[in-house]
Design an enzyme around this catalytic site. Structure first.
Site, PDB file in Angstrom:
ATOM      1  CE  LYS A 140      33.183  19.918  20.741  1.00 59.11           C
ATOM      2  NZ  LYS A 140      33.229  19.573  22.175  1.00 59.11           N
TER       3      LYS A 140
ATOM      4  NE  ARG B 170      27.009  23.566  22.478  1.00 59.53           N
ATOM      5  CZ  ARG B 170      26.472  22.745  21.569  1.00 59.53           C
ATOM      6  NH1 ARG B 170      25.793  23.239  20.552  1.00 59.53           N
ATOM      7  NH2 ARG B 170      26.615  21.434  21.675  1.00 59.53           N
TER       8      ARG B 170
ATOM      9  NE  ARG C 119      29.877  21.378  19.943  1.00 58.26           N
ATOM     10  CZ  ARG C 119      29.106  20.450  19.416  1.00 58.26           C
ATOM     11  NH1 ARG C 119      28.664  20.580  18.155  1.00 58.26           N
ATOM     12  NH2 ARG C 119      28.736  19.387  20.113  1.00 58.26           N
TER      13      ARG C 119
ATOM     14  CG  HIS D  87      29.880  26.549  25.988  1.00 62.35           C
ATOM     15  ND1 HIS D  87      29.587  25.640  24.998  1.00 62.35           N
ATOM     16  CD2 HIS D  87      29.675  25.901  27.159  1.00 62.35           C
ATOM     17  CE1 HIS D  87      29.226  24.487  25.546  1.00 62.35           C
ATOM     18  NE2 HIS D  87      29.267  24.620  26.855  1.00 62.35           N
TER      19      HIS D  87
ATOM     20  CG  HIS E 231      24.851  16.512  23.196  1.00 60.18           C
ATOM     21  ND1 HIS E 231      23.984  16.210  24.210  1.00 60.18           N
ATOM     22  CD2 HIS E 231      25.141  17.834  23.343  1.00 60.18           C
ATOM     23  CE1 HIS E 231      23.763  17.296  24.948  1.00 60.18           C
ATOM     24  NE2 HIS E 231      24.454  18.284  24.425  1.00 60.18           N
TER      25      HIS E 231
ATOM     26  CE1 TYR F 119      17.310  10.995  23.104  1.00 55.45           C
ATOM     27  CE2 TYR F 119      19.612  11.616  22.863  1.00 55.45           C
ATOM     28  CZ  TYR F 119      18.529  11.303  23.668  1.00 55.45           C
ATOM     29  OH  TYR F 119      18.664  11.274  25.027  1.00 55.45           O
TER      30      TYR F 119
END
Length: 302
Positions: free
Chosen positions: A172, A244, A148, A241, A267, A276
């Site tokens: 994030k 990305r 990002r 983005h 994510h 995961y």
């Protein structure tokens, strides 16, 4: 609508004089609540206290069928929740039927991808000055890591491990993850590191710096990226983005390993990331090396 209108008027007065919201916001609440009251009255609900959650869901569904946009439906649902919260605080209602009512989600519109050949044409160049070397390294890192904008802008020198082909980013929610740095990006970054000292202040930790020697801002990164795309003939608008999304799309096209790509992207959805947690970086690096169009290639032979 007498049973509805008086309560709406009192609420709008509260918004105007107590919360001191803008006249634009008051007008938006009035439109939402008046329209809801009209529909609910037509359905046989005599006042706000008789309205159920099912009534409100039916209201939103009817608006949806009539073509209302998801953003408008979300605003209406939010308006009703706030309105009932106020009514409960004022002793006008004993419950909030809008509490768990949600509008249909706005469909996600992913940015378009960039063709692999177009990207290669933009990136397979020889930068001719220090700023061009920096910008080239930026672009290669974005596409190599699928990072990002905030993650790349926040990277420090200490976060980069060229020997291992890895970099640390803070995503994030202040979540840290390791991203891959392919051979093309390593070559570009190595060259930038030899040039960086000409710009960076002595104590500046940032990986990418401006002409003033301080950390390159997010806005500057976006502007430099746009300028690079224009000057190198990219036929589409370029922003971080989009790189990305191109990273993810190109990997999925090559590997079909959705789980690995989601892990590489970092994510934020906890229900997704928990699935995961058993994937370690060695597995992710293997998928990356096998699938990413710039993970291997001529740079290894040059």
């Amino acid at each position: 609508m007498h049973g509805y209108g008086q309560v709406i008027t009192a609420y709008l007065e509260h918004l105007r004089h107590v919360r001191r919201v803008s006249s634009h916001t008051v007008a938006a609440y009035r439109r939402d609540l008046d329209a809801a009251a009209e529909t609910l009255a037509a359905r046989g609900c005599p006042d706000w206290q008789r309205v159920s959650a099912a009534d409100l869901r039916d209201l939103l569904a009817a608006r949806h069928r009539a073509g209302a946009k998801p953003a408008s439906l979300a605003r209406l649902a939010s308006s009703l929740r706030s309105f009932y919260t106020w009514q409960m605080r004022e002793g006008r209602a004993e419950r909030n039927p809008a509490q768990d009512v949600r509008a249909p989600k706005k469909p996600a519109h992913l940015p378009s991808t960039i063709d692999v050949d177009d990207l290669a044409g933009m990136l397979d160049v020889e930068p001719d000055d220090t700023l061009a070397v920096r910008d080239h390294a930026l672009l290669e890192l974005f596409y190599s890591a699928g990072a990002r904008l905030a993650e790349v802008a926040g990277m420090d020198l200490a976060d980069l491990d060229l020997a291992a082909g890895e970099a640390r980013v803070i995503g994030k929610g202040n979540r840290e993850r390791t991203v891959p740095v392919g051979s093309r990006a390593r070559t570009a970054l190595s060259r930038w590191l030899t040039e960086r000292g000409a710009l960076a202040g002595v104590d500046e930790p940032a990986l990418f710096v401006s002409k003033r020697g301080t950390r390159l801002s997010r806005r500057s990164i976006g502007l430099r990226m746009e300028r690079w795309a224009l000057s190198h003939g990219l036929p589409v608008h370029l922003h971080p983005h989009k790189l990305r999304h191109s990273f993810a799309t190109h990997l999925l096209e090559s590997s079909a390993d959705l789980r690995a790509v989601q892990e590489l992207l970092g994510h934020a959805n906890i229900s997704t990331t928990q699935i995961y947690t058993h994937l370690d970086f060695a597995h992710l690096a293997k998928v990356y090396d096998a699938a990413h169009p710039r993970a291997r290639g001529r740079a290894e032979d040059e």
